[in-house]
Design a protein around this motif. Structure first.
Motif, short mmCIF file in Angstrom:
data_model
loop_
_atom_site.label_atom_id
_atom_site.label_comp_id
_atom_site.label_asym_id
_atom_site.label_seq_id
_atom_site.Cartn_x
_atom_site.Cartn_y
_atom_site.Cartn_z
N GLY A 61 -15.73 5.53 1.00
CA GLY A 61 -16.50 5.90 1.87
C GLY A 61 -16.39 6.03 3.29
O GLY A 61 -16.39 7.12 3.87
N GLU A 62 -15.96 5.28 3.78
CA GLU A 62 -15.12 5.08 5.68
C GLU A 62 -14.27 6.38 5.42
O GLU A 62 -13.84 6.76 6.37
N SER A 63 -13.39 5.46 4.71
CA SER A 63 -12.03 6.13 4.61
C SER A 63 -12.09 8.06 3.83
O SER A 63 -11.13 8.72 4.93
N LEU A 64 -13.19 8.50 3.42
CA LEU A 64 -13.28 9.48 2.83
C LEU A 64 -13.78 10.27 4.63
O LEU A 64 -13.57 11.06 5.25
N HIS A 92 -4.87 10.10 -9.11
CA HIS A 92 -5.97 9.76 -8.93
C HIS A 92 -6.72 9.90 -7.76
O HIS A 92 -8.09 10.47 -7.59
N ILE A 93 -6.48 10.69 -6.54
CA ILE A 93 -6.95 11.33 -5.83
C ILE A 93 -7.12 12.61 -5.93
O ILE A 93 -8.66 12.88 -5.21
N ARG A 94 -6.53 12.94 -6.69
CA ARG A 94 -7.66 14.64 -7.11
C ARG A 94 -8.52 14.51 -8.15
O ARG A 94 -9.36 14.97 -7.95
N LYS A 95 -8.85 13.42 -8.27
CA LYS A 95 -9.46 13.25 -9.86
C LYS A 95 -10.75 12.49 -8.87
O LYS A 95 -11.59 13.69 -8.96
N VAL A 96 -10.37 12.01 -7.78
CA VAL A 96 -12.09 11.90 -6.55
C VAL A 96 -12.54 13.10 -6.16
O VAL A 96 -13.21 13.32 -6.21
N MET A 97 -11.32 14.13 -5.74
CA MET A 97 -11.52 15.38 -4.96
C MET A 97 -12.38 16.16 -5.51
O MET A 97 -13.41 16.71 -5.50
N LEU A 98 -12.40 15.92 -7.33
CA LEU A 98 -12.36 17.13 -8.01
C LEU A 98 -14.94 16.39 -8.40
O LEU A 98 -15.09 17.30 -8.40
N VAL A 99 -14.77 15.25 -8.50
CA VAL A 99 -15.68 14.54 -8.27
C VAL A 99 -16.69 15.00 -7.05
O VAL A 99 -17.61 15.46 -7.51
N PRO A 144 0.69 -1.25 -0.26
CA PRO A 144 -0.08 -0.51 0.30
C PRO A 144 0.12 1.17 -0.14
O PRO A 144 -0.18 2.08 -0.62
N GLU A 145 2.05 1.15 0.20
CA GLU A 145 2.75 2.60 1.06
C GLU A 145 3.23 3.08 -0.67
O GLU A 145 3.72 4.15 -0.64
N ASP A 146 4.35 1.43 -1.75
CA ASP A 146 3.99 2.04 -2.68
C ASP A 146 3.17 2.52 -3.31
O ASP A 146 3.69 3.59 -4.55
N CYS A 147 2.23 2.42 -3.45
CA CYS A 147 1.34 2.52 -4.54
C CYS A 147 0.59 4.49 -3.95
O CYS A 147 0.30 5.35 -4.52
N LEU A 148 0.60 4.17 -2.30
CA LEU A 148 -0.36 5.12 -1.95
C LEU A 148 0.84 6.29 -2.40
O LEU A 148 0.57 7.55 -2.11
N SER A 149 2.24 6.95 -2.36
CA SER A 149 3.10 7.33 -2.85
C SER A 149 3.28 7.57 -4.29
O SER A 149 4.28 8.52 -4.79
#
Length: 114
Positions: A80-83, A34-41, A22-27
């Motif tokens: 959703g739980e993570s958000l 992808h996270i920026r796109k989620v935040m745009l939605v 997960p650390e490799d993915c998160l960084s």
């Protein structure tokens, strides 16, 4: 998110690159994009909260794209739980039960449209 549902990690593959942790993915720059796109939605949903139907086609298309890569409906609950967890940590005492309920309702409407 990966703590709640480790099986999500293989879904995040960019340019056929699978992450070993997960650390490799998160960084990775791709995940951050992808996270920026989620935040745009989320921003679009907040902006159009009084008329979410105006996002209907966009969200339905987004839902089809997610299903095509193997995202299951249950995984959206984990996101959703993570958000909600992130909002609680950032807002502290301002994250009241009413605020939590409003965010849950908004997120649920977005997922339903997807």
């Amino acid at each position: 998110m990966f703590d709640l549902e480790p099986d999500l990690l293989p879904l995040f593959q960019y340019n056929c690159r699978q992450f070993s942790s997960p650390e490799d993915c998160l960084s990775s720059p791709e995940f951050l994009d992808h996270i920026r796109k989620v935040m745009l939605v989320i921003d679009a949903a907040v902006t159009n909260v009084e008329d979410l139907s105006s996002l209907e086609e966009y969200l339905a298309s987004l839902g089809r794209k997610h299903r095509a890569v193997g995202v299951k409906l249950s995984s959206f609950s984990t996101v959703g739980e993570s958000l909600l967890y992130m909002l609680e940590k950032c807002l502290g005492p301002a994250f009241t039960p009413a605020v939590r309920a409003a965010w849950s309702q908004l997120y649920g409407a977005v997922v339903q449209a997807m």
